[in-house]
Write an enzyme that holds these catalytic residues in place. Structure first.
Site, PDB file in Angstrom:
ATOM      1  N   PHE A 288       0.832  -1.048  -0.328  1.00 48.08           N
ATOM      2  CA  PHE A 288       0.222  -0.024   0.019  1.00 48.08           C
ATOM      3  C   PHE A 288       0.851   1.168   0.120  1.00 48.08           C
ATOM      4  O   PHE A 288       0.489   2.273   0.045  1.00 48.08           O
ATOM      5  CB  PHE A 288      -1.179   0.088   1.217  1.00 48.08           C
ATOM      6  CG  PHE A 288      -2.292  -0.912   0.802  1.00 48.08           C
ATOM      7  CD1 PHE A 288      -2.372  -1.444  -0.311  1.00 48.08           C
ATOM      8  CD2 PHE A 288      -3.240  -1.213   1.799  1.00 48.08           C
ATOM      9  CE1 PHE A 288      -3.602  -2.217  -0.687  1.00 48.08           C
ATOM     10  CE2 PHE A 288      -4.405  -2.053   1.542  1.00 48.08           C
ATOM     11  CZ  PHE A 288      -4.515  -2.523   0.355  1.00 48.08           C
ATOM     12  N   ARG A 289       2.193   0.941  -0.152  1.00 43.30           N
ATOM     13  CA  ARG A 289       3.125   2.300  -0.711  1.00 43.30           C
ATOM     14  C   ARG A 289       3.330   3.240   0.413  1.00 43.30           C
ATOM     15  O   ARG A 289       3.746   4.194   0.307  1.00 43.30           O
ATOM     16  CB  ARG A 289       2.483   2.860  -1.814  1.00 43.30           C
ATOM     17  CG  ARG A 289       2.296   1.729  -2.778  1.00 43.30           C
ATOM     18  CD  ARG A 289       3.758   1.166  -3.240  1.00 43.30           C
ATOM     19  NE  ARG A 289       3.549   0.509  -4.427  1.00 43.30           N
ATOM     20  CZ  ARG A 289       4.315  -0.838  -4.894  1.00 43.30           C
ATOM     21  NH1 ARG A 289       5.357  -1.088  -4.082  1.00 43.30           N
ATOM     22  NH2 ARG A 289       4.286  -1.416  -5.960  1.00 43.30           N
TER      23      ARG A 289
ATOM     24  N   HIS B 234       3.884 -15.994  -3.999  1.00 43.17           N
ATOM     25  CA  HIS B 234       3.626 -16.171  -5.415  1.00 43.17           C
ATOM     26  C   HIS B 234       4.525 -17.024  -6.319  1.00 43.17           C
ATOM     27  O   HIS B 234       5.347 -16.527  -7.019  1.00 43.17           O
ATOM     28  CB  HIS B 234       3.723 -14.683  -6.139  1.00 43.17           C
ATOM     29  CG  HIS B 234       4.862 -13.775  -5.422  1.00 43.17           C
ATOM     30  ND1 HIS B 234       6.416 -14.355  -5.213  1.00 43.17           N
ATOM     31  CD2 HIS B 234       4.961 -12.521  -4.890  1.00 43.17           C
ATOM     32  CE1 HIS B 234       6.856 -13.228  -4.715  1.00 43.17           C
ATOM     33  NE2 HIS B 234       6.384 -12.199  -4.519  1.00 43.17           N
TER      34      HIS B 234
ATOM     35  N   ASP C 276      -0.892  -9.765  -3.723  1.00 39.29           N
ATOM     36  CA  ASP C 276       0.429  -9.155  -4.524  1.00 39.29           C
ATOM     37  C   ASP C 276      -0.070  -7.965  -5.032  1.00 39.29           C
ATOM     38  O   ASP C 276       0.468  -7.506  -6.061  1.00 39.29           O
ATOM     39  CB  ASP C 276       1.144  -9.940  -5.275  1.00 39.29           C
ATOM     40  CG  ASP C 276       2.583  -9.287  -5.500  1.00 39.29           C
ATOM     41  OD1 ASP C 276       2.846  -8.305  -4.516  1.00 39.29           O
ATOM     42  OD2 ASP C 276       3.428  -9.624  -6.090  1.00 39.29           O
TER      43      ASP C 276
ATOM     44  N   HIS D 249       1.660   0.691  -9.205  1.00 38.57           N
ATOM     45  CA  HIS D 249       2.593   1.803  -9.893  1.00 38.57           C
ATOM     46  C   HIS D 249       1.600   2.566 -11.049  1.00 38.57           C
ATOM     47  O   HIS D 249       0.613   2.320 -11.251  1.00 38.57           O
ATOM     48  CB  HIS D 249       3.400   1.049 -10.658  1.00 38.57           C
ATOM     49  CG  HIS D 249       4.439   0.397  -9.695  1.00 38.57           C
ATOM     50  ND1 HIS D 249       5.396   0.712  -9.034  1.00 38.57           N
ATOM     51  CD2 HIS D 249       4.573  -1.049  -9.940  1.00 38.57           C
ATOM     52  CE1 HIS D 249       6.048  -0.348  -8.344  1.00 38.57           C
ATOM     53  NE2 HIS D 249       5.504  -1.481  -8.879  1.00 38.57           N
TER      54      HIS D 249
HETATM   55  O1  DOR Z   1       6.155  -7.313  -8.967  1.00 39.03           O
HETATM   56  C1  DOR Z   1       6.450  -7.070  -7.906  1.00 39.03           C
HETATM   57  N1  DOR Z   1       6.246  -5.835  -7.329  1.00 39.03           N
HETATM   58  N2  DOR Z   1       7.256  -7.796  -7.028  1.00 39.03           N
HETATM   59  C2  DOR Z   1       7.415  -7.682  -5.719  1.00 39.03           C
HETATM   60  O2  DOR Z   1       7.902  -8.402  -4.985  1.00 39.03           O
HETATM   61  C3  DOR Z   1       7.073  -5.963  -5.353  1.00 39.03           C
HETATM   62  C4  DOR Z   1       6.094  -5.377  -5.791  1.00 39.03           C
HETATM   63  C5  DOR Z   1       6.179  -3.901  -5.621  1.00 39.03           C
HETATM   64  O3  DOR Z   1       6.265  -3.671  -4.316  1.00 39.03           O
HETATM   65  O4  DOR Z   1       6.131  -3.251  -6.493  1.00 39.03           O
END
Ligand code: DOR
Length: 446
Positions: free
Chosen positions: A65-66, A235, A306, A310
């Site tokens: 969740f950044r 995953h 997961d 972005h």
């Molecule tokens: O694709 C991914 N994005 N795999 C990860 O392990 C981290 C994640 C991310 O935090 O963007």
């Protein structure tokens, strides 16, 4: 006369540990207090679930969740709202934020940030790093912490424990579940030229190849055996790892994602380019079939989304400078229910993977079963409802989904958390009321 129940859910088909039952559920003080033939007049409020299946609340045990650090992609408010829109009642959030979640203070900060802003219940992973490995036994017990996360291969952010001695130090300190991102860092570094030369996302599963994943999973299984510490391998993407993990159920539990079970190469890269780029990568039809074999045989314990958003702008750059990850918390339930509709798994198995499995692996206290004494968390779904997933339905700050345009049958119609209806027919309640998930700490020592 005071009502006996705060809420009765009636008219639906309940997915109880004993099987499907056309029965009612009585809720008091946020907990399930009765399952059976209940008089709706005995409740302060009722929920007519006619035509719906009432599932124990779906717990998504892998989301990013950044917050803090990359709130332009996502934050706890948007991510948790996306969760309840998609029928998810609780989330476990990952530590590759900025600053990294590698201290008790960082977990406490996330709990403070989530309080009053989270729409669903929540817990946070403690990140494993060389500098905190020996303190992990204490760190993992931080309030609000669900377990430990260890990246064996570099992905988004700066968390990395690539060498076996440091992995072993982490596994030797503590007793809770350690979730593993298993990709072999040295092999991927040696192969990075493949991605650079291709400058095209089709090369992603070639650079981070099946052997990179298999090798790391094999390494961590060896260390888990040696230390006697159980790991949860996240995953999984290859047929070979499913076979390997099937021989190590004594030390390892297994997660698959809806993306890896639904998308496949090369089609996803043809259609979505870098928007289909994630780590570990989406692979070809043979591996996807291997993952389904793992779901069907029981090797797979959990489905996690997961959710790794972005922005469109970031994803539109030139591969491999584009970041890896796709959103998924809001689409987990409809995408997997569509697989139920198409006969790839039963609804019972879906419940096992999204509620019973999380509870068992992480020793969640009072969540994960539709049974008396448990939190009144429910995901109410219409198995016959056909809808199309679209970008404009997505609540996540990133505003897109790799499943845009996908027609699915099976849809989350309501989300109930500790007795409160927080989403119904796509409308959310007035204010966020998410709370920390509780864990059975003493059981972890068993
Ligand atoms: O694709 C991914 N994005 N795999 C990860 O392990 C981290 C994640 C991310 O935090 O963007």
């Amino acid at each position: 006369m005071a009502a006996t129940f705060d809420l009765i859910i009636h008219g639906g088909t309940c997915m109880t540990p004993s099987g499907r039952a056309e029965t009612s559920v009585g809720v008091r003080d946020g907990k399930i207090v009765a399952i059976g033939d209940l008089d709706p007049n005995a409740a302060a409020s009722t929920f007519d679930a006619k035509g719906l299946h009432v599932l124990p609340g779906v717990i998504d045990t892998q989301v990013h969740f950044r917050e803090p650090g990359a709130e332009h992609k996502e934050d706890l408010a948007h991510g948790t709202k996306a969760a309840i829109m998609g029928g998810v009642t609780a989330i476990f959030e990952m530590p590759n934020t900025n600053p990294l979640t590698i201290t008790t203070e960082a977990i406490a900060d996330k709990v403070t940030r989530a309080s009053g802003r989270a729409w669903c219940d929540f817990a946070f992973f403690m990140g494993a790093a060389a500098e905190n490995a020996d303190a992990m036994g204490t760190l993992e017990m931080s309030p609000g912490c669900c377990g430990v996360k260890l990246f064996m291969g570099a992905s988004t952010g700066d968390l990395l424990v690539a060498d076996d001695p440091t992995i072993e130090r982490v596994l030797r300190h503590g007793i809770r579940r350690v979730a593993i991102h298993a990709e072999d860092e040295p092999r991927m570094q040696a192969r990075f030229h493949i991605a650079e030369e291709a400058a095209d996302a089709h090369a992603h599963p070639e650079w981070r190849d099946a052997e990179s994943a298999r090798l790391a999973t094999e390494r961590v299984l060896r260390i888990a055996k040696r230390t006697g510490r159980r790991v949860h391998v996240l995953h999984i993407t290859t047929a070979e790892e499913i076979e390997l993990l099937g021989r190590h159920k004594d030390v390892a539990t297994v997660e698959c994602t809806p993306q890896h079970l639904t998308l496949e190469a090369p089609d996803c890269y043809d259609r979505l380019g870098s928007f289909a780029q994630m780590n570990p990568p989406i692979r070809d039809a043979r591996h996807r079939a291997g993952l389904w074999a793992g779901v069907q045989s029981g090797v797979v314990d959990v489905i996690g989304s997961d959710h790794a958003p972005h922005t469109r702008e970031e994803k539109s750059g030139t591969y491999p400078n584009t970041p890896s990850g796709m959103p998924g918390v809001q689409t987990l339930v409809p995408v997997m229910l569509n697989h139920v509709h198409e006969g790839r798994l039963t609804l019972e198995r879906f419940v096992d993977l999204t509620a019973h499995g999380p509870q068992r692996i992480f020793n969640i206290a009072g969540k994960g079963r539709l049974a008396v004494g448990y939190d009144a968390d429910f995901t109410l779904v219409d198995l016959k409802e056909t809808r199309t997933i679209t970008d404009d339905w997505i609540v996540s700050k990133c505003g897109w989904t790799p499943f845009n345009g996908m027609k699915v049958t099976g849809w989350p119609m309501a989300t109930i958390i500790r007795g409160a209806t927080v989403m119904r027919d796509g409308a959310v309640q007035d204010a966020p009321t998410g709370a920390p998930v509780r864990f059975q700490e003493t059981l972890n020592a068993g």
